[in-house]
Design a protein around this motif. Structure first.
Motif, PDB file in Angstrom:
ATOM      1  N   GLU A 175    -107.996 -79.086 -94.224  1.00 33.31           N
ATOM      2  CA  GLU A 175    -107.020 -80.157 -94.351  1.00 33.31           C
ATOM      3  C   GLU A 175    -105.627 -79.564 -94.161  1.00 33.31           C
ATOM      4  O   GLU A 175    -105.247 -78.631 -94.863  1.00 33.31           O
ATOM      5  CB  GLU A 175    -107.143 -80.789 -95.732  1.00 33.31           C
ATOM      6  CG  GLU A 175    -106.094 -81.834 -96.041  1.00 33.31           C
ATOM      7  CD  GLU A 175    -106.174 -82.319 -97.481  1.00 33.31           C
ATOM      8  OE1 GLU A 175    -106.127 -83.545 -97.685  1.00 33.31           O
ATOM      9  OE2 GLU A 175    -106.286 -81.471 -98.399  1.00 33.31           O
ATOM     10  N   THR A 192    -101.697 -80.884 -97.919  1.00 34.99           N
ATOM     11  CA  THR A 192    -102.428 -81.071 -99.176  1.00 34.99           C
ATOM     12  C   THR A 192    -101.933 -82.279 -99.954  1.00 34.99           C
ATOM     13  O   THR A 192    -102.728 -83.024-100.539  1.00 34.99           O
ATOM     14  CB  THR A 192    -102.268 -79.818-100.071  1.00 34.99           C
ATOM     15  OG1 THR A 192    -102.666 -78.666 -99.326  1.00 34.99           O
ATOM     16  CG2 THR A 192    -103.088 -79.934-101.335  1.00 34.99           C
ATOM     17  N   SER A 198    -106.205 -87.166-100.455  1.00 27.40           N
ATOM     18  CA  SER A 198    -107.159 -87.068 -99.345  1.00 27.40           C
ATOM     19  C   SER A 198    -108.212 -86.009 -99.625  1.00 27.40           C
ATOM     20  O   SER A 198    -109.389 -86.167 -99.262  1.00 27.40           O
ATOM     21  CB  SER A 198    -106.431 -86.771 -98.035  1.00 27.40           C
ATOM     22  OG  SER A 198    -105.563 -85.657 -98.179  1.00 27.40           O
ATOM     23  N   GLY A 199    -107.807 -84.910-100.274  1.00 27.68           N
ATOM     24  CA  GLY A 199    -108.776 -83.870-100.616  1.00 27.68           C
ATOM     25  C   GLY A 199    -109.879 -84.392-101.523  1.00 27.68           C
ATOM     26  O   GLY A 199    -111.056 -84.035-101.364  1.00 27.68           O
ATOM     27  N   LEU A 232    -112.293 -86.380 -99.437  1.00 30.35           N
ATOM     28  CA  LEU A 232    -113.135 -85.484 -98.636  1.00 30.35           C
ATOM     29  C   LEU A 232    -114.208 -84.826 -99.497  1.00 30.35           C
ATOM     30  O   LEU A 232    -115.395 -84.799 -99.132  1.00 30.35           O
ATOM     31  CB  LEU A 232    -112.266 -84.409 -97.972  1.00 30.35           C
ATOM     32  CG  LEU A 232    -111.294 -84.883 -96.892  1.00 30.35           C
ATOM     33  CD1 LEU A 232    -110.266 -83.809 -96.587  1.00 30.35           C
ATOM     34  CD2 LEU A 232    -112.059 -85.277 -95.623  1.00 30.35           C
ATOM     35  N   THR A 279    -107.391 -76.256 -97.860  1.00 34.24           N
ATOM     36  CA  THR A 279    -106.250 -77.153 -97.685  1.00 34.24           C
ATOM     37  C   THR A 279    -104.958 -76.344 -97.626  1.00 34.24           C
ATOM     38  O   THR A 279    -104.765 -75.404 -98.388  1.00 34.24           O
ATOM     39  CB  THR A 279    -106.210 -78.210 -98.804  1.00 34.24           C
ATOM     40  OG1 THR A 279    -105.120 -79.109 -98.580  1.00 34.24           O
ATOM     41  CG2 THR A 279    -106.112 -77.596-100.188  1.00 34.24           C
ATOM     42  N   LEU A 334    -108.880 -82.359 -90.926  1.00 36.89           N
ATOM     43  CA  LEU A 334    -108.008 -83.503 -91.179  1.00 36.89           C
ATOM     44  C   LEU A 334    -106.559 -83.052 -91.067  1.00 36.89           C
ATOM     45  O   LEU A 334    -106.163 -82.063 -91.699  1.00 36.89           O
ATOM     46  CB  LEU A 334    -108.248 -84.086 -92.576  1.00 36.89           C
ATOM     47  CG  LEU A 334    -107.203 -85.111 -93.057  1.00 36.89           C
ATOM     48  CD1 LEU A 334    -107.205 -86.360 -92.175  1.00 36.89           C
ATOM     49  CD2 LEU A 334    -107.441 -85.477 -94.516  1.00 36.89           C
TER      50      LEU A 334
END
Length: 211
Positions: free
Chosen positions: A60, A63, A68-69, A72, A84, A132
């Protein structure tokens, strides 16, 4: 276009409820000046994609506060590792706290501080299932170049904000970020090494499978 279309999009955007721990990460992210969290619709899509391909190795770029992490990680298998990258220690501190709050052990995440343009060249070619990108828009083309290199065949490239506040679809919008994202989207659409789609979720999620 049907007059109900905006209502349908809004309904779809919030169709998958956001878990409380992700809501909390989103609130922290909104408090940062330059870490707008990924939208709920895009987050749910990212979770689905990682689950669909059984993504064990995900990178990613950007961060933020961990929103979003968390999406995922929720789709990855229990032995999956999220790498990330972010330049802001403040963002990464918030993200680490979010991962802990969600119950993820420290070995599930690798948080790297630094400029992605410096970090990505050190990553191994073809070693990742998904990449991502959700960071500074001016650098998207550079991030994408590395991202494609890092993906295995069958891996997924995902770019957030690819409709950029509805400006990408407006030919009259010609500011630098909009033009960069519009041109990048078209170049990726025409890249024979990718199978692309642009999804109208959140602020626009471009996804592509590497052949």
């Amino acid at each position: 276009m049907s007059t109900l279309k905006p209502a349908s999009w809004s309904y779809a955007e919030d169709f998958v409820p956001e878990p409380e721990v992700i809501e909390q990460a989103r609130a922290r992210g909104l408090a940062f000046e330059a870490a707008t969290p990924v939208g709920t619709g895009a987050g749910a899509t990212l979770r689905l994609l990682t689950a669909a391909i059984g993504a064990k190795h995900v990178i990613e770029v950007g961060t933020g506060a961990g929103t979003s992490g968390l999406w995922l990680l929720a789709g990855m298998p229990q032995d999956g590792v999220l790498t990330t990258i972010d330049i802001s220690p403040e963002h990464q501190k918030a993200a680490r706290e979010a991962y802990v709050a969600a119950g993820y052990p420290t070995q599930r995440t690798r948080v790297i501080s630094g400029r992605a343009t410096d970090v990505l060249p050190r990553m191994t070619d073809g070693a990742y299932d998904m990449v991502l990108i959700d960071a500074d828009k001016a650098s998207y083309p550079a991030y994408v170049e590395h991202g494609i290199r890092l993906l295995r065949s069958g891996g997924v490239l995902a770019l957030d904000n690819m409709l950029w506040h509805d400006k990408v679809a407006d030919p009259a919008a010609r500011d630098s970020d909009t033009t960069t994202l519009r041109d990048l989207g078209k170049s990726l659409r025409d890249n024979d090494d990718l199978l692309p789609a642009l999804l109208p979720v959140s602020d626009g999620l471009f996804i592509a499978v590497k052949r």
